[in-house]
Design a protein around this motif. Structure first.
Motif, PDB file in Angstrom:
ATOM      1  N   TYR B 524      50.275  12.257 -36.055  1.00 16.09           N
ATOM      2  CA  TYR B 524      51.088  12.946 -37.072  1.00 16.09           C
ATOM      3  C   TYR B 524      52.080  13.894 -36.410  1.00 16.09           C
ATOM      4  CZ  TYR B 524      52.383  15.582 -41.225  1.00 16.09           C
ATOM      5  OH  TYR B 524      53.106  16.162 -42.239  1.00 16.09           O
ATOM      6  N   LEU B 525      51.570  14.666 -35.426  1.00 22.07           N
ATOM      7  CA  LEU B 525      52.452  15.641 -34.767  1.00 22.07           C
ATOM      8  C   LEU B 525      53.587  14.953 -34.011  1.00 22.07           C
ATOM      9  CD1 LEU B 525      49.827  18.240 -33.461  1.00 22.07           C
ATOM     10  CD2 LEU B 525      51.337  18.443 -35.441  1.00 22.07           C
ATOM     11  N   ASN B 526      53.365  13.703 -33.599  1.00 17.57           N
ATOM     12  CA  ASN B 526      54.395  12.964 -32.858  1.00 17.57           C
ATOM     13  C   ASN B 526      55.179  11.995 -33.735  1.00 17.57           C
ATOM     14  OD1 ASN B 526      54.074  13.607 -29.809  1.00 17.57           O
ATOM     15  ND2 ASN B 526      52.000  13.474 -30.638  1.00 17.57           N
ATOM     16  N   SER B 527      54.960  12.095 -35.033  1.00 15.12           N
ATOM     17  CA  SER B 527      55.616  11.104 -35.905  1.00 15.12           C
ATOM     18  C   SER B 527      56.990  11.559 -36.381  1.00 15.12           C
ATOM     19  CB  SER B 527      54.729  10.856 -37.129  1.00 15.12           C
ATOM     20  OG  SER B 527      54.618  12.065 -37.852  1.00 15.12           O
ATOM     21  N   GLY B 528      57.305  12.800 -36.114  1.00 12.36           N
ATOM     22  CA  GLY B 528      58.600  13.305 -36.551  1.00 12.36           C
ATOM     23  C   GLY B 528      58.569  13.857 -37.964  1.00 12.36           C
ATOM     24  N   LEU B 529      57.445  13.825 -38.576  1.00 13.19           N
ATOM     25  CA  LEU B 529      57.322  14.382 -39.933  1.00 13.19           C
ATOM     26  C   LEU B 529      57.259  15.910 -39.835  1.00 13.19           C
ATOM     27  CD1 LEU B 529      54.675  11.879 -41.292  1.00 13.19           C
ATOM     28  CD2 LEU B 529      56.999  12.144 -42.173  1.00 13.19           C
ATOM     29  N   PRO B 530      57.649  16.612 -40.890  1.00 10.87           N
ATOM     30  CA  PRO B 530      57.614  18.080 -40.828  1.00 10.87           C
ATOM     31  C   PRO B 530      56.191  18.592 -40.608  1.00 10.87           C
ATOM     32  CG  PRO B 530      58.051  17.313 -43.074  1.00 10.87           C
ATOM     33  CD  PRO B 530      58.156  16.128 -42.187  1.00 10.87           C
ATOM     34  N   ASP B 550      49.440   6.980 -22.913  1.00  8.63           N
ATOM     35  CA  ASP B 550      49.301   5.626 -22.365  1.00  8.63           C
ATOM     36  C   ASP B 550      49.563   4.576 -23.448  1.00  8.63           C
ATOM     37  OD1 ASP B 550      48.621   3.742 -20.348  1.00  8.63           O
ATOM     38  OD2 ASP B 550      46.667   3.487 -21.326  1.00  8.63           O
ATOM     39  N   PHE B 551      49.039   4.826 -24.605  1.00 13.86           N
ATOM     40  CA  PHE B 551      49.208   3.924 -25.743  1.00 13.86           C
ATOM     41  C   PHE B 551      50.702   3.724 -26.046  1.00 13.86           C
ATOM     42  CE2 PHE B 551      49.543   3.006 -30.281  1.00 13.86           C
ATOM     43  CZ  PHE B 551      48.535   2.067 -30.493  1.00 13.86           C
ATOM     44  N   ILE B 552      51.414   4.858 -26.077  1.00 15.01           N
ATOM     45  CA  ILE B 552      52.845   4.803 -26.383  1.00 15.01           C
ATOM     46  C   ILE B 552      53.599   4.078 -25.261  1.00 15.01           C
ATOM     47  CG2 ILE B 552      54.936   6.260 -26.693  1.00 15.01           C
ATOM     48  CD1 ILE B 552      53.102   6.191 -29.123  1.00 15.01           C
ATOM     49  N   ARG B 553      53.171   4.349 -24.013  1.00  7.43           N
ATOM     50  CA  ARG B 553      53.830   3.688 -22.858  1.00  7.43           C
ATOM     51  C   ARG B 553      53.722   2.165 -22.974  1.00  7.43           C
ATOM     52  NH1 ARG B 553      52.190   7.893 -19.563  1.00  7.43           N
ATOM     53  NH2 ARG B 553      50.188   6.893 -19.138  1.00  7.43           N
ATOM     54  N   ILE B 554      52.514   1.705 -23.308  1.00  8.76           N
ATOM     55  CA  ILE B 554      52.295   0.250 -23.437  1.00  8.76           C
ATOM     56  C   ILE B 554      53.193  -0.316 -24.521  1.00  8.76           C
ATOM     57  CG2 ILE B 554      50.595  -1.534 -24.066  1.00  8.76           C
ATOM     58  CD1 ILE B 554      48.443   0.339 -22.834  1.00  8.76           C
ATOM     59  N   LEU B 555      53.234   0.396 -25.602  1.00  9.41           N
ATOM     60  CA  LEU B 555      54.037  -0.068 -26.740  1.00  9.41           C
ATOM     61  C   LEU B 555      55.514  -0.133 -26.365  1.00  9.41           C
ATOM     62  CD1 LEU B 555      53.503  -0.897 -29.675  1.00  9.41           C
ATOM     63  CD2 LEU B 555      53.988   1.444 -30.360  1.00  9.41           C
ATOM     64  N   GLN B 556      55.952   0.907 -25.649  1.00  5.62           N
ATOM     65  CA  GLN B 556      57.372   0.952 -25.257  1.00  5.62           C
ATOM     66  C   GLN B 556      57.693  -0.151 -24.260  1.00  5.62           C
ATOM     67  OE1 GLN B 556      57.655   5.031 -24.061  1.00  5.62           O
ATOM     68  NE2 GLN B 556      58.357   5.717 -26.085  1.00  5.62           N
ATOM     69  N   ARG B 557      56.702  -0.421 -23.388  1.00  8.87           N
ATOM     70  CA  ARG B 557      56.897  -1.484 -22.400  1.00  8.87           C
ATOM     71  C   ARG B 557      57.172  -2.823 -23.090  1.00  8.87           C
ATOM     72  NH1 ARG B 557      52.839   0.060 -18.893  1.00  8.87           N
ATOM     73  NH2 ARG B 557      51.349  -1.408 -19.737  1.00  8.87           N
ATOM     74  N   HIS B 558      56.628  -2.975 -24.277  1.00  6.50           N
ATOM     75  CA  HIS B 558      56.833  -4.212 -25.039  1.00  6.50           C
ATOM     76  C   HIS B 558      57.973  -4.051 -26.047  1.00  6.50           C
ATOM     77  CE1 HIS B 558      53.336  -6.574 -23.702  1.00  6.50           C
ATOM     78  NE2 HIS B 558      52.802  -5.378 -23.453  1.00  6.50           N
ATOM     79  N   PHE B 576      42.415   5.240 -33.884  1.00  6.19           N
ATOM     80  CA  PHE B 576      43.164   5.278 -35.142  1.00  6.19           C
ATOM     81  C   PHE B 576      44.564   4.729 -34.932  1.00  6.19           C
ATOM     82  CE2 PHE B 576      46.129   7.705 -37.917  1.00  6.19           C
ATOM     83  CZ  PHE B 576      45.801   7.063 -39.097  1.00  6.19           C
ATOM     84  N   TRP B 577      45.141   4.965 -33.743  1.00  7.65           N
ATOM     85  CA  TRP B 577      46.521   4.503 -33.480  1.00  7.65           C
ATOM     86  C   TRP B 577      46.603   2.985 -33.630  1.00  7.65           C
ATOM     87  CZ3 TRP B 577      45.084   7.082 -28.378  1.00  7.65           C
ATOM     88  CH2 TRP B 577      45.027   8.468 -28.552  1.00  7.65           C
ATOM     89  N   PHE B 578      45.646   2.335 -33.015  1.00  5.53           N
ATOM     90  CA  PHE B 578      45.629   0.870 -33.061  1.00  5.53           C
ATOM     91  C   PHE B 578      45.468   0.395 -34.502  1.00  5.53           C
ATOM     92  CE2 PHE B 578      43.615  -3.285 -32.793  1.00  5.53           C
ATOM     93  CZ  PHE B 578      44.330  -3.911 -31.793  1.00  5.53           C
ATOM     94  N   TYR B 579      44.500   1.019 -35.197  1.00  7.79           N
ATOM     95  CA  TYR B 579      44.212   0.645 -36.595  1.00  7.79           C
ATOM     96  C   TYR B 579      45.453   0.852 -37.454  1.00  7.79           C
ATOM     97  CZ  TYR B 579      42.004   0.767 -41.206  1.00  7.79           C
ATOM     98  OH  TYR B 579      41.672   0.523 -42.508  1.00  7.79           O
ATOM     99  N   PHE B 580      46.108   2.007 -37.249  1.00  8.99           N
ATOM    100  CA  PHE B 580      47.267   2.366 -38.060  1.00  8.99           C
ATOM    101  C   PHE B 580      48.432   1.418 -37.780  1.00  8.99           C
ATOM    102  CE2 PHE B 580      50.923   5.087 -39.223  1.00  8.99           C
ATOM    103  CZ  PHE B 580      50.532   5.428 -40.505  1.00  8.99           C
TER     104      PHE B 580
END
Lengths: 511, 589
Positions: B524-530, B550-558, B576-580
């Motif tokens: 949530y804190l990294n989602s850009g929402l207020p 790490d999760f974000i890095r992998i995603l960005q790599r793809h 939760f990140w994966f689930y979401f």
């Protein structure tokens, strides 16, 4: 041989000693207060054809003795082993027969150690007027959304004989209810069965059973019925009920999302709906005929949509008024007239029942809604139709008091009440004379402890002049017999008028 | 001499065979079936009360129902239950053997074990009603007795007695009684009295009895005959039931031929029976059903550790109850917020539901609502459970407990007295009877807690509005269970903003956030929402932050293509990140 005789004598002596005194004891002292008994039969007026009022003594003591004396000197004595009083049925009947219109004085003696103590006597008045011989009710566990076993039963009030009219075990476990008699005639009655295969209304009359599907393109199947005194038509309410639940108090509550009253012509198999009884701006329900068949009383409130706003449903504002509509064979139906506004009494009026002489009307008043059985606030009120005066009947409790019904002579009121535990409704009887309702008492059972462990609720008790003789098997067979099922025809004038009720979801507004 | 020795040997073989098979059955019932699970599945209601007995006398089949409910009570003990089941099957084999011998003395090859095989498998099936087995036993026993006592009678006496017997038996066991005429026919053939009137009398008895009995004692017109092959059982159970009857009747047909033509050892048919039993077991037994019942058993006894072990070892069992109780076990072992996304099957519905589907297992939801502190909700479900499973001891227990929590002592007293008549839960009963008599909840902390909650609850419940209900529970009765369930529900439902709104109430009770909750906060804190200052100050573990990076890095790599990143992100499959991320792609998960 001598040995055998001695043994027999010895056994008899032991038995006699176990039986205790054979005569009422002489009290060593008086307690100066009446005993506490359960069920409470103190100072009640009972019909001369009531079953023995067996009771439990809620007092400490090693032994008890009950002595009943009538004004004219008739008596009945009984020893209460194990603090339970069981009257002999024959002796009880004789006593009541001989004491009609008299007062019975009941004196209780209790032995604590070796001392006999006498309680202050209490009275039971035997009325002159008998009650109808049978009571018909439904027995069901305290069901919420689902149900299990249930049945319609008839109980002879002169003794403890109960028999099954129809058990849902015979019809694939479906829901049965809304039994109703034409007058008090046990050979003319209806009952409704819910369910796909056996569902329908069973109409019993003239020795035959007919299964009718009262649902048409105009209306759903009939729910609350009222058979006209001439037997020609049945007024049905057609409701769209839905349950919801409270997080505190009694959990259950019911919403009616739309209702009308329709008339089913028994001879023509025809459904009609007078405009004043099926007005889309109102929800009409609980029909009740006057004894002359010229007036139909009913309850109504504004349509469901009235109670829904942006914040949700305001169920607490759903309050029904008592209405009437005059019927005349020549001119048809008149206009709906207000008899009593729910708002005037600060609640919702439901379940009207007109006395056989047409003078009085009993109804339920609850805080809101149209399902008083789930409202602890529900009380029974008496309205004098001649003067328009009404008052809260002196038979109410802190819990739901509902389903009032008159005996055929207008002297006995039957109703169900949850006063014992706030969960189970039980049948209560009360004597009525000259506009006055007397202290009610619970329907007596053979075992005085019956109500402590019985886990079925008595639903919709009604009087019947005699036993229903039709076998359950025949009722069940008819319920299954689709070949002979009658589909009610719709009055041609109504054919174009379709009822469209809102089915959309809503969120209940917070309390 | 040789003949006598041969007979002695044969008797010894039979004895050893019977003993061996009975022992094997006992072990099977005890270790593989576990009769406690049969009790869990069927929950026979029984009261030690005359009224209860009398209510069974008023309908055909009632007496055998009463007996089966009585015997069913012993299944709460694994050993007793296994012993009883073994006795039933052995008794069946014994009676069948008696019948074979009675009808044809040449039958001597232990054929009874072949007939007993499918019955043994059926008996071990958790949902197969015991009443049918008892009814079958009774019918066969009466056939034996009838053939013993009426053998020397005249033909018409036999026929009359037989008609009365079938009628009485029909009253006792309903349509299974109609087997008796068929058994009798087999005997008649062997006795060579093939006169038409006799045959007609037997068939007439079978055809007319149900109608006659239903005239005297009403019963469902649809079930006059159907009880012979019960409709209420599953297709597989029915197949085995028919096999059992067929295998029992088969030897009569075979005996028409000269048995000498079929030279068989005394072990041939028992071995065939064993094979039939094994085949039947594979055909009928469902290990998943057993797992579900075991989970229910552990949940009932609040044995959370074995429940978690079992569900961890059986990831293939995704029954609604397993998911529900697994979440409960996770909560009670303090791991709900840590392992919420291990098996997020059915999404939020797996955690809690209030729709019609919840009414299939209402008592399980009742227990959950007690955990959450929602007294009226639990009471509602307990009453629904009554409709589903009857007045079982556990339903009565919940009702008594919940009415006590509402301080409705009169109602609680009624249920406690009812429970007393079941003879179950005696220590529990004694404790709560005392509380009820004293009209005070002070002695029971749980009751006290619930009664306080009950007083505060002021909302409405409507079937199908689970989240609204959880929100109201957490609002009016803030406690760890209610708040944790609400937050877990919101995460499973993908409602991140609602989660963040409700999180402060949880933080007041728990200083440290569990891992899955931390993941939601970071996302949530990294989602850009207020965000608010309070939200930004929520403490999260460094390891979780690193994992997220790490999760974000992998995603960005793809190239932020979640489809192509799916495999690599698999190592975060329990977050939760994966689930979401894959919330709408259930199939891909």
């Amino acid at each position: 041989m001598k040995k055998l005789a001695a043994l027999a004598l010895f056994s008899m002596l032991i038995l006699l000693s176990a039986c205790g005194p054979m005569h009422p004891p002489k009290a060593d002292s008086s307690l100066g207060r009446p005993p506490v008994i359960d069920p409470d039969y103190t100072d009640v007026i009972v019909p001369p054809n009531i079953a023995p009022l067996n009771f439990c003594i809620l007092e400490t003591g090693d032994d008890f003795w009950v002595q009943i004396r009538s004004t004219s000197g008739n008596s009945l004595d009984c020893r209460a082993g194990n603090r339970k009083v069981f009257f002999d049925l024959k002796k009880w009947r004789r006593l009541l027969r001989q004491s009609q219109g008299e007062t019975l004085q009941v004196t209780l003696y209790g032995r604590v150690k070796a001392q006999w103590q006498k309680f202050e006597p209490f009275n039971i008045i035997v009325a002159q007027e008998p009650a109808d011989d049978y009571i018909v009710y439904r027995l069901i566990h305290p069901a919420h959304l689902l149900w299990r076993e249930m049945g319609i039963y008839q109980r002879r009030i002169a003794d403890f004989c109960e028999s099954t009219v129809l058990h849902n075990r015979l019809i694939g476990g479906q829901c049965i209810n809304c039994h109703h008699f034409c007058g008090y005639d046990p050979s003319r009655f209806i009952l409704h069965i819910r369910g796909s295969r056996v569902g329908g209304t069973l109409i019993v009359g003239e020795g035959k059973v007919t299964k009718v599907n009262t649902a048409t393109s105009f209306n759903r199947a009939g729910a609350y019925p009222a058979w006209s005194p001439d037997g020609r038509q049945i007024a049905f309410s057609v409701n769209q009920l839905e349950m919801f639940f409270h997080a505190s108090g009694e959990p259950r509550d019911v919403l009616d999302r739309g209702s009308d009253i329709v008339l089913y012509d028994v001879e023509k198999n025809l459904i009609s709906a007078p405009a004043a009884l099926s007005d889309p701006h109102w929800m009409e329900t609980f029909p009740a005929w006057s004894p002359d068949g010229k007036t139909l009383y009913f309850c109504r409130c504004p349509s469901f949509e009235t109670f829904v706003d942006q914040s949700g449903l305001h169920y607490e504002r759903v309050r029904y008024d008592l209405m009437k509509i005059v019927y005349n064979a020549a001119n048809g139906w008149g206009e709906a007239e207000l008899v009593l506004a729910g708002s005037e009494l600060g609640g919702s009026i439901t379940e009207p029942a007109v006395s056989p002489d047409g003078r009085y009307l009993l109804f339920c008043l609850a805080s809101d809604g149209h399902f008083p059985i789930y409202k602890p606030s529900s009380d029974i009120y008496l309205l004098d139709l001649q003067t328009g005066r009404y008052n809260k009947a002196a038979i109410n409790s802190d819990f739901a008091d509902t389903y009032p019904s008159w005996s055929s002579n207008g002297r006995w009121i039957l109703f169900s009440s949850k006063r014992r535990d706030n969960v189970y409704s039980h049948v209560y009887l009360s004597y009525f004379v000259a506009g006055k309702v007397h202290k009610p008492f619970i329907l007596p059972q053979k075992s005085p402890k019956f109500y402590d462990t019985f886990t079925q609720t008595f639903n919709r008790p009604t009087w019947a002049c005699g036993p229903i003789r039709l076998s359950s098997q025949k009722l069940a067979k008819t319920a299954y017999d689709d070949r002979r099922k009658l589909d009610a025809q719709l009055d041609p004038q109504l054919k174009d008028k379709q009822r469209g009720k809102s089915e959309g979801a809503y969120h209940p507004a917070p309390n | 001499m040789n003949r006598a020795m041969h007979e002695r040997n044969s008797a010894a073989t039979t004895f050893l065979l019977c003993g061996g098979l009975a022992a094997a059955l006992f072990v099977y019932f005890l270790l593989i079936v576990d009769p406690r699970l049969i009790y869990m599945a069927q929950r026979p209601v029984f009261f030690c009360q005359w009224d209860f007995f009398a209510s069974h006398l008023g309908r055909p089949g009632g007496p055998i129902d009463w007996l089966s409910k009585f015997i069913g009570q012993f299944f709460t003990s694994a050993v007793f239950g296994a012993l009883l089941l073994t006795c039933l099957i052995t008794a069946f084999a014994f009676i069948v053997r008696k019948l074979y011998k009675l009808f044809d003395r040449r039958v001597h090859w232990n054929g009874e074990w072949l007939a007993a095989a499918p019955l043994a498998v059926l008996t071990g099936e958790y949902f197969f009603p015991l009443r049918y087995i008892l009814a079958l036993l009774l019918v066969l026993s009466i056939a034996v007795v009838n053939n013993h006592i009426s053998r020397s009678w005249k033909e018409y006496q036999q026929a009359l007695f037989f008609l009365v017997l079938v009628g009485f038996l029909y009253y006792l066991v309903q349509a299974i009684a109609l087997l008796l005429p068929f058994i009798q026919l087999a005997n008649r053939e062997n006795l060579r009295t093939k006169r038409l009137p006799t045959l007609v009398a037997f068939f007439a008895a079978a055809a007319v009895t149900p109608f006659l009995i239903s005239r005297m004692i009403p019963q469902d017109p649809q079930s006059l005959f159907s009880g012979l092959v019960p409709e209420s059982i599953t297709a597989k159970q029915r197949a085995l039931w028919i096999a059992c009857i067929a295998l029992f009747i088969a030897p009569f047909a075979i005996s028409k031929f000269r048995v000498e033509r079929f030279p068989m050892s005394s072990l041939t048919l028992p071995c065939l029976g064993l094979l039939t039993a094994v085949a039947g077991w594979f055909y009928l037994f469902d290990a998943k059903v057993k797992t579900v019942l075991q989970v229910e058993f552990f949940a009932e006894n609040r044995q959370w550790a074995p429940l978690l072990r079992l569900t961890d070892s059986r990831p293939d069992v995704n029954h609604r109850l397993v998911i529900l109780h697994r979440y409960r076990a996770l909560f009670f072992s303090g791991q709900l917020g840590e392992r919420l996304f291990e098996r997020p099957l059915e999404g939020p519905n797996g955690l809690y539901r209030s729709d019609r589907a919840a009414l299939e297992n209402p008592l399980d939801y009742c227990d959950l609502l007690i955990d959450l502190g929602h007294v009226n909700g639990a009471l509602h479900k307990a009453y629904e459970a009554w409709a589903v499973e009857g007045e079982t001891p556990r339903v009565l227990q919940r009702l008594a407990f919940l009415h006590l929590a509402k301080k409705e002592f009169a109602a609680a007293e009624k249920y406690l007295s009812r429970l007393e008549k079941t003879g179950k839960m005696r220590p529990w009963l004694k404790r709560y009877q005392e509380i009820c008599q004293q009209r005070s909840l002070q002695k029971d902390a749980e009751l006290l807690r619930l009664s306080l909650f009950a007083e505060k609850a002021d909302f409405l419940m409507r079937p199908g509005f689970a989240l609204a209900e959880l929100k109201e529970i957490a609002r009016t009765q803030p406690n760890r269970a209610a708040l944790e369930y609400l937050l877990a529900y919101e995460l499973l439902d993908g409602r991140l903003d609602a989660f963040m709104t409700d999180l402060p109430a949880y933080l007041q009770l728990n200083a440290e956030l569990p891992r899955n909750f931390e993941e939601a906060v970071i996302l949530y804190l990294n989602s850009g929402l207020p965000t608010t200052a309070e939200q930004r100050e929520i403490a999260v573990r460094r390891s979780t932050l690193e994992a997220f990076a790490d999760f974000i890095r992998i995603l960005q790599r793809h190239g932020n293509d979640k489809r192509s990143a799916y495999k690599e992100l698999g190592k975060y499959g329990r977050t939760f990140w994966f689930y979401f991320l894959y919330l709408d792609k259930g199939a891909e998960k």
